[in-house]
Design a protein around this motif. Structure first.
Motif, PDB file in Angstrom:
ATOM      1  N   LEU A 104     -16.948  -2.408  -2.859  1.00 40.20           N
ATOM      2  CA  LEU A 104     -16.369  -3.737  -2.660  1.00 40.20           C
ATOM      3  C   LEU A 104     -15.470  -3.801  -1.428  1.00 40.20           C
ATOM      4  O   LEU A 104     -15.004  -4.889  -1.075  1.00 40.20           O
ATOM      5  CB  LEU A 104     -15.549  -4.140  -3.889  1.00 40.20           C
ATOM      6  N   LEU A 105     -15.230  -2.671  -0.787  1.00 40.54           N
ATOM      7  CA  LEU A 105     -14.255  -2.617   0.290  1.00 40.54           C
ATOM      8  C   LEU A 105     -14.906  -2.451   1.651  1.00 40.54           C
ATOM      9  O   LEU A 105     -15.954  -1.806   1.780  1.00 40.54           O
ATOM     10  CB  LEU A 105     -13.297  -1.435   0.074  1.00 40.54           C
ATOM     11  N   LEU A 106     -14.267  -3.019   2.655  1.00 42.17           N
ATOM     12  CA  LEU A 106     -14.654  -2.748   4.028  1.00 42.17           C
ATOM     13  C   LEU A 106     -14.057  -1.402   4.453  1.00 42.17           C
ATOM     14  O   LEU A 106     -12.986  -1.012   3.963  1.00 42.17           O
ATOM     15  CB  LEU A 106     -14.148  -3.856   4.949  1.00 42.17           C
ATOM     16  N   PRO A 107     -14.716  -0.700   5.359  1.00 45.69           N
ATOM     17  CA  PRO A 107     -14.199   0.608   5.790  1.00 45.69           C
ATOM     18  C   PRO A 107     -12.762   0.549   6.307  1.00 45.69           C
ATOM     19  O   PRO A 107     -11.991   1.499   6.105  1.00 45.69           O
ATOM     20  CB  PRO A 107     -15.179   1.015   6.890  1.00 45.69           C
ATOM     21  N   ALA A 108     -12.400  -0.537   6.968  1.00 49.62           N
ATOM     22  CA  ALA A 108     -11.042  -0.644   7.512  1.00 49.62           C
ATOM     23  C   ALA A 108      -9.991  -0.596   6.416  1.00 49.62           C
ATOM     24  O   ALA A 108      -8.900  -0.031   6.615  1.00 49.62           O
ATOM     25  CB  ALA A 108     -10.907  -1.934   8.318  1.00 49.62           C
TER      26      ALA A 108
ATOM     27  N   ALA B 162       0.823  -1.202   0.000  1.00 46.39           N
ATOM     28  CA  ALA B 162       0.000   0.000   0.000  1.00 46.39           C
ATOM     29  C   ALA B 162       0.859   1.254   0.000  1.00 46.39           C
ATOM     30  O   ALA B 162       0.545   2.247  -0.679  1.00 46.39           O
ATOM     31  CB  ALA B 162      -0.933  -0.005   1.207  1.00 46.39           C
ATOM     32  N   GLY B 163       1.943   1.235   0.754  1.00 45.29           N
ATOM     33  CA  GLY B 163       2.833   2.392   0.784  1.00 45.29           C
ATOM     34  C   GLY B 163       3.459   2.672  -0.564  1.00 45.29           C
ATOM     35  O   GLY B 163       3.609   3.838  -0.973  1.00 45.29           O
ATOM     36  N   ILE B 164       3.819   1.615  -1.275  1.00 44.07           N
ATOM     37  CA  ILE B 164       4.402   1.782  -2.612  1.00 44.07           C
ATOM     38  C   ILE B 164       3.357   2.314  -3.584  1.00 44.07           C
ATOM     39  O   ILE B 164       3.624   3.222  -4.372  1.00 44.07           O
ATOM     40  CB  ILE B 164       4.996   0.452  -3.109  1.00 44.07           C
TER      41      ILE B 164
ATOM     42  N   ALA C 227      -7.110   2.219   6.157  1.00 43.31           N
ATOM     43  CA  ALA C 227      -5.702   1.842   6.165  1.00 43.31           C
ATOM     44  C   ALA C 227      -4.940   2.503   5.021  1.00 43.31           C
ATOM     45  O   ALA C 227      -3.761   2.846   5.161  1.00 43.31           O
ATOM     46  CB  ALA C 227      -5.558   0.322   6.079  1.00 43.31           C
ATOM     47  N   PHE C 228      -5.614   2.689   3.890  1.00 43.92           N
ATOM     48  CA  PHE C 228      -4.955   3.312   2.738  1.00 43.92           C
ATOM     49  C   PHE C 228      -4.920   4.825   2.869  1.00 43.92           C
ATOM     50  O   PHE C 228      -4.118   5.486   2.211  1.00 43.92           O
ATOM     51  CB  PHE C 228      -5.654   2.909   1.440  1.00 43.92           C
ATOM     52  N   GLY C 229      -5.807   5.369   3.696  1.00 45.92           N
ATOM     53  CA  GLY C 229      -5.853   6.818   3.850  1.00 45.92           C
ATOM     54  C   GLY C 229      -6.970   7.479   3.083  1.00 45.92           C
ATOM     55  O   GLY C 229      -6.897   8.684   2.799  1.00 45.92           O
ATOM     56  N   GLY C 230      -8.002   6.697   2.735  1.00 47.93           N
ATOM     57  CA  GLY C 230      -9.136   7.253   2.016  1.00 47.93           C
ATOM     58  C   GLY C 230      -9.158   6.829   0.565  1.00 47.93           C
ATOM     59  O   GLY C 230      -8.188   6.278   0.044  1.00 47.93           O
ATOM     60  N   VAL C 231     -10.293   7.060  -0.077  1.00 46.71           N
ATOM     61  CA  VAL C 231     -10.466   6.698  -1.489  1.00 46.71           C
ATOM     62  C   VAL C 231      -9.944   7.841  -2.368  1.00 46.71           C
ATOM     63  O   VAL C 231     -10.406   8.976  -2.251  1.00 46.71           O
ATOM     64  CB  VAL C 231     -11.951   6.432  -1.810  1.00 46.71           C
ATOM     65  N   PRO C 232      -8.993   7.550  -3.255  1.00 47.00           N
ATOM     66  CA  PRO C 232      -8.483   8.595  -4.142  1.00 47.00           C
ATOM     67  C   PRO C 232      -9.550   9.064  -5.131  1.00 47.00           C
ATOM     68  O   PRO C 232     -10.552   8.376  -5.364  1.00 47.00           O
ATOM     69  CB  PRO C 232      -7.327   7.901  -4.877  1.00 47.00           C
ATOM     70  N   GLU C 233      -9.318  10.204  -5.721  1.00 41.66           N
ATOM     71  CA  GLU C 233     -10.241  10.734  -6.728  1.00 41.66           C
ATOM     72  C   GLU C 233     -10.060   9.992  -8.046  1.00 41.66           C
ATOM     73  O   GLU C 233      -9.036   9.349  -8.297  1.00 41.66           O
ATOM     74  CB  GLU C 233     -10.006  12.226  -6.919  1.00 41.66           C
ATOM     75  N   ALA C 234     -11.064  10.088  -8.911  1.00 41.11           N
ATOM     76  CA  ALA C 234     -10.988   9.507 -10.254  1.00 41.11           C
ATOM     77  C   ALA C 234      -9.812  10.143 -11.001  1.00 41.11           C
ATOM     78  O   ALA C 234      -9.480  11.309 -10.772  1.00 41.11           O
ATOM     79  CB  ALA C 234     -12.295   9.752 -10.993  1.00 41.11           C
ATOM     80  N   PRO C 235      -9.149   9.396 -11.876  1.00 38.93           N
ATOM     81  CA  PRO C 235      -9.502   8.055 -12.369  1.00 38.93           C
ATOM     82  C   PRO C 235      -8.906   6.910 -11.544  1.00 38.93           C
ATOM     83  O   PRO C 235      -8.833   5.791 -12.025  1.00 38.93           O
ATOM     84  CB  PRO C 235      -8.909   8.069 -13.778  1.00 38.93           C
TER      85      PRO C 235
END
Length: 242
Positions: free
Chosen positions: A166-170, A142-144, A174-182
């Protein structure tokens, strides 16, 4: 087995370490399903009561071995990624370095690899305390991926997730939020990459590719490069393999 020699060594070694070393020998011989405190005591040159004083039940010992295996494999990836990052390597080269490190650890420690990535151990259920060590491997990936995203190193995908989440909130947290499109589905793609990595290692450690691939280390690099394409990341090939 020279029990007297082992017992002498036991006086100079941490009991938990001595027991776990003996248990790893048993893992290599019998597999996790065959592990017993009696066998580990004999392997370690200790009385069963001495083993039970540290690990009262087989599952306590298995949990310690699982935690150690996850920590050791995760640390190997972290060191390799950190070294590549410190050298200013792009994300694709960092990914290759980290996954190669996990491959080396897996081949150097096949019994421990099997314990954490092979068939489930009958009647054993890993407790919550194994989760943080197990999370070290996906955390490196994930860091990479995050660094590649922030550094503009990713190619936008042709396919995106549609329908319900498709994802659980955890996972999102852990990734730091959902990135913007695309790149709004980059977390899902990262999980695919993680799955591909572990599946590839299972195939190689358990000799599923030895009769179809002429150079397994080079094939590993190639497979990682192909898997990385799913997240839009280019992995440099042609460098010396392990």
């Amino acid at each position: 087995m020279d029990v007297s020699a082992t017992s002498s060594n036991a006086g100079h070694q941490d009991p938990a370490t001595l027991i776990k070393d003996g248990a790893r020998q048993q893992l290599a011989k019998l597999g996790a399903a065959g592990l017993s405190l009696d066998a580990v005591a004999q392997e370690s040159g200790l009385a069963v009561t001495a083993v039970e004083a540290v690990f009262p039940h087989r599952d306590d010992l298995l949990t310690a071995l699982v935690i150690d295996a996850y920590n050791a494999s995760g640390a190997a990836m972290e060191r390799a990624d950190g070294a590549a990052r410190d050298e200013g390597a792009p994300a694709g080269a960092r990914l290759l370095a980290a996954t190669r490190a996990l491959r080396r650890w897996s081949f150097d420690n096949p019994a421990e690899f099997t314990l954490i990535y092979g068939s489930p151990v009958p009647d054993y259920h890993a407790p919550q305390e194994t989760v943080p060590p197990a999370s070290r491997t996906p955390a490196v990936l994930a860091g990479i991926v995050r660094a590649a995203l922030e550094g503009g190193e990713l190619t936008p995908p042709r396919r995106t997730v549609t329908g319900p989440p498709l994802l659980l909130p955890a996972a999102v947290e852990a990734f730091g939020g959902v990135p913007e499109a695309p790149f709004s589905d980059i977390i899902e793609r990262g999980i695919v990459l993680w799955s591909n990595l572990i599946g590839l290692l299972v195939f190689q450690v358990f000799s599923r590719t030895h009769d179809s691939v002429s150079d397994e280390s080079a094939f590993f690099d190639y497979a990682i490069a192909v898997a990385a394409e799913s997240i839009g990341l280019e992995v440099p090939l042609g460098e010396k393999t392990d």
